[in-house]
Design an enzyme around this catalytic site. Structure first.
Site, mmCIF file in Angstrom:
data_model
loop_
_atom_site.group_PDB
_atom_site.id
_atom_site.type_symbol
_atom_site.label_atom_id
_atom_site.label_comp_id
_atom_site.label_asym_id
_atom_site.label_seq_id
_atom_site.Cartn_x
_atom_site.Cartn_y
_atom_site.Cartn_z
ATOM 1 N N THR A 1 -5.393 -6.974 -24.138
ATOM 2 C CA THR A 1 -5.518 -7.553 -22.385
ATOM 3 C C THR A 1 -5.868 -9.153 -23.086
ATOM 4 O O THR A 1 -6.576 -8.890 -24.223
ATOM 5 C CB THR A 1 -6.179 -6.964 -21.433
ATOM 6 N N HIS A 2 -5.166 -9.665 -22.294
ATOM 7 C CA HIS A 2 -5.857 -11.637 -22.860
ATOM 8 C C HIS A 2 -5.264 -11.687 -23.710
ATOM 9 O O HIS A 2 -6.102 -12.634 -25.404
ATOM 10 C CB HIS A 2 -7.765 -11.111 -22.882
ATOM 11 N N SER B 1 17.390 -22.446 -38.258
ATOM 12 C CA SER B 1 17.220 -24.490 -38.535
ATOM 13 C C SER B 1 17.960 -25.078 -39.120
ATOM 14 O O SER B 1 18.720 -24.622 -40.269
ATOM 15 C CB SER B 1 15.575 -23.961 -38.815
ATOM 16 N N ASN C 1 14.914 -17.678 -35.793
ATOM 17 C CA ASN C 1 14.549 -18.657 -34.149
ATOM 18 C C ASN C 1 14.945 -17.686 -33.337
ATOM 19 O O ASN C 1 16.180 -16.710 -33.375
ATOM 20 C CB ASN C 1 14.794 -19.626 -33.865
ATOM 21 N N GLU D 1 14.224 -17.686 -25.706
ATOM 22 C CA GLU D 1 13.274 -18.857 -24.919
ATOM 23 C C GLU D 1 14.080 -19.538 -24.179
ATOM 24 O O GLU D 1 13.593 -19.973 -22.929
ATOM 25 C CB GLU D 1 13.520 -19.439 -26.681
ATOM 26 N N TYR E 1 25.312 -23.692 12.999
ATOM 27 C CA TYR E 1 25.925 -23.978 11.325
ATOM 28 C C TYR E 1 25.689 -25.132 10.422
ATOM 29 O O TYR E 1 26.467 -26.305 11.911
ATOM 30 C CB TYR E 1 27.829 -24.014 10.931
ATOM 31 N N LYS F 1 25.820 -22.374 -2.036
ATOM 32 C CA LYS F 1 26.627 -21.520 -3.154
ATOM 33 C C LYS F 1 26.390 -22.172 -4.456
ATOM 34 O O LYS F 1 26.581 -20.897 -5.395
ATOM 35 C CB LYS F 1 28.156 -21.989 -2.764
HETATM 36 N N1 ARG Z 1 32.773 -25.406 2.639
HETATM 37 C C1 ARG Z 1 32.019 -24.920 3.722
HETATM 38 C C2 ARG Z 1 30.967 -24.273 3.372
HETATM 39 O O1 ARG Z 1 30.989 -23.927 2.621
HETATM 40 C C3 ARG Z 1 32.431 -23.782 5.266
HETATM 41 C C4 ARG Z 1 32.686 -24.130 5.793
HETATM 42 C C5 ARG Z 1 32.889 -25.474 7.043
HETATM 43 N N2 ARG Z 1 32.729 -25.170 8.112
HETATM 44 C C6 ARG Z 1 32.526 -26.417 9.086
HETATM 45 N N3 ARG Z 1 32.297 -26.781 10.325
HETATM 46 N N4 ARG Z 1 32.249 -27.314 8.243
HETATM 47 O O2 ARG Z 1 29.740 -24.321 4.226
#
Ligand code: ARG
Length: 458
Positions: free
Chosen positions: A154-155, A276, A284, A289, A316, A324
């Protein structure tokens, strides 16, 4: 010509097109995009929204495009706006008017929401498998080290004796919770957004139950506005992945310490370490790391997603295209880390003797020395004080509790007799820690049994 040429009188600026385009990173979802489109086309045919014949042609066309992308015969067009437009354009190129019917009663907004769910559902399965594999390696290692004593800290100060098996199983417990979190995430996100349309559903009599079922979802999502604008599942997954990385990072930190000459509890296999460019003696622990470093980056992905979503009105918004790269980065890096960390552990050498030697120093049996007196009737606080005084005595004389002469013990209290040496031996101290979840070989055997059952290894 852009799809929306009817409304527009000019071509899009080339720089804007490049700025707007997501194909460079969403192309990886092509299989899921086609899978979703096939389900959509099937449903359109079944509901009589397009003819059965057109549905069949579209499905055959999409299947052929999938095969051509898989084989590399067909290449992605970097000028396409995204993977959805690319596949649709290719279908139309091959089948003309029939291809143009695919997007009936659908929007890219529900399409992208669907693709990402399908894609991440598969990734979760893969990550799950990698975490299970790591657990299996840890269990195997633990089984070999139920008697290997090392200091518990601990610590980062030597505290009480544990076994290497016990230490490893602590990580297995964390990873088991990670598996549970992956399952929770997968379960909650398994609803189908397809049929939400752009945001307000559709006037066609589509069958959302059918597409949900065809794609292996538990149900269609209940609200079309939510269907196209929910990214909770990305955030939940990024959170789950951040916690996995936090666990790997803590473990990595320990490996880094254990590789140092100050500890030397383990030796990494040469294939899993680096040298190294200037210091010939170096070996290493770069992998660990890098895992510690990549943890920061996965946390960053989580922050990106949370911050990206926080000000978005329904439904949207293009901001959401940024989801993504963040979630893909998190998924990719977690997989990379697990794929490297597991074989590194599997091949490392455990230097038991060094662990044992470290356990022999640092007075990690001082609590046991106090407990010895408690078992002879002394109140714990008094016993604690005596044990502390004896430790101070040992430090000033360069001794350990094991080598301190019995007279010194007896000067403190006549309750001490020859059997104190057995009571404070490391083996006794570990074996005696029989409480449930404790480090004694007996308690660890029970823990191993439970863990193996949970992992299906029994
Ligand atoms: N490439 C767009 C995205 O990844 C797809 C959806 C686009 N929709 C739109 N109404 N522009 O979100």
């Amino acid at each position: 010509m852009a799809l929306w040429a009817g409304r527009f009188s000019k071509e899009i600026d080339a720089g804007v097109n490049a700025f707007n385009s997501s194909i460079a990173f969403d192309a990886r979802m092509y299989r899921h995009d086609i899978q979703g489109s096939i389900a959509h086309a099937t449903m359109l045919g079944d509901c009589g929204i397009i003819s059965k014949e057109d549905s069949k042609t579209i499905i055959e066309g999409l299947t052929a495009i999938l095969a051509d992308l898989d084989s590399g015969k067909l290449e992605f067009d970097p000028n396409a706006e995204d993977i959805h437009m690319f596949v649709e354009a290719e279908l139309t190129k091959r089948y003309g008017d029939v291809g143009k019917r695919l997007h009936t009663s659908r929007s890219r907004n529900d399409q992208v929401a669907l693709d990402l769910r399908l894609y991440l559902r598969d990734e979760i399965k893969e990550i799950r498998g990698l975490v299970e594999k790591l657990c299996a390696v840890l269990v195997k290692l633990a089984e070999q080290h139920t008697e290997t004593v090392l200091p518990g800290y601990t610590h980062l100060q030597r505290a009480q004796p544990v076994t290497f098996a016990h230490h490893l199983l602590a990580y297995v417990q964390m990873l088991l919770r990670d598996l549970g979190r992956l399952d929770d995430t997968a379960k909650r996100m398994n609803e189908c957004p397809l049929g939400s349309g752009a945001l307000a559903g559709t006037t066609y009599h589509i069958d959302r139950e059918e597409t949900a079922k065809l794609l292996g979802f538990d149900a269609p999502m209940a609200n079309s506005l939510d269907g196209v604008s929910d990214r909770d599942y990305c955030i939940e997954l990024a959170n789950t992945l951040s916690i996995i990385m936090m666990h790997l990072s803590r473990f990595s930190e320990e490996i880094i310490l254990w590789c140092s000459w100050e500890f030397k509890f383990i030796e990494l296999d040469d294939a899993f370490a680096t040298g190294s460019s200037i210091m010939p003696q170096k070996k290493n622990p770069d992998i660990t790391e890098l895992i510690r470093g990549k943890t920061a980056r996965v946390y960053g992905d989580l922050q990106t997603l949370l911050t990206m979503m926080k000000g978005l009105p329904l439904a949207y918004n293009k901001d959401m295209q940024e989801d993504k790269e963040a979630i893909f980065d998190a998924v990719d890096n977690v997989k990379l880390c697990l794929e490297t960390f597991t074989p590194m552990l599997e091949t490392m050498r455990v230097l038991k003797d060094n662990m044992r030697a470290a356990a022999a120093k640092g007075f990690i049996n001082a609590t046991d020395c106090a407990d010895y007196l408690v078992k002879k009737g002394m109140p714990f606080r008094d016993a604690y004080k005596i044990s502390g005084t004896l430790v101070a005595e040992c430090i000033s004389r360069g001794l350990t509790l094991e080598t301190l002469p019995l007279e010194e013990y007896q000067k403190m209290t006549p309750l001490f007799t020859e059997d104190v040496y057995d009571a404070i031996s490391l083996e006794t101290c570990v074996r005696g820690r029989v409480s449930q979840g404790g480090p004694s070989p007996k308690a660890v055997a029970e823990q191993l049994r439970l863990v193996k059952t949970k992992l299906g290894l029994a």
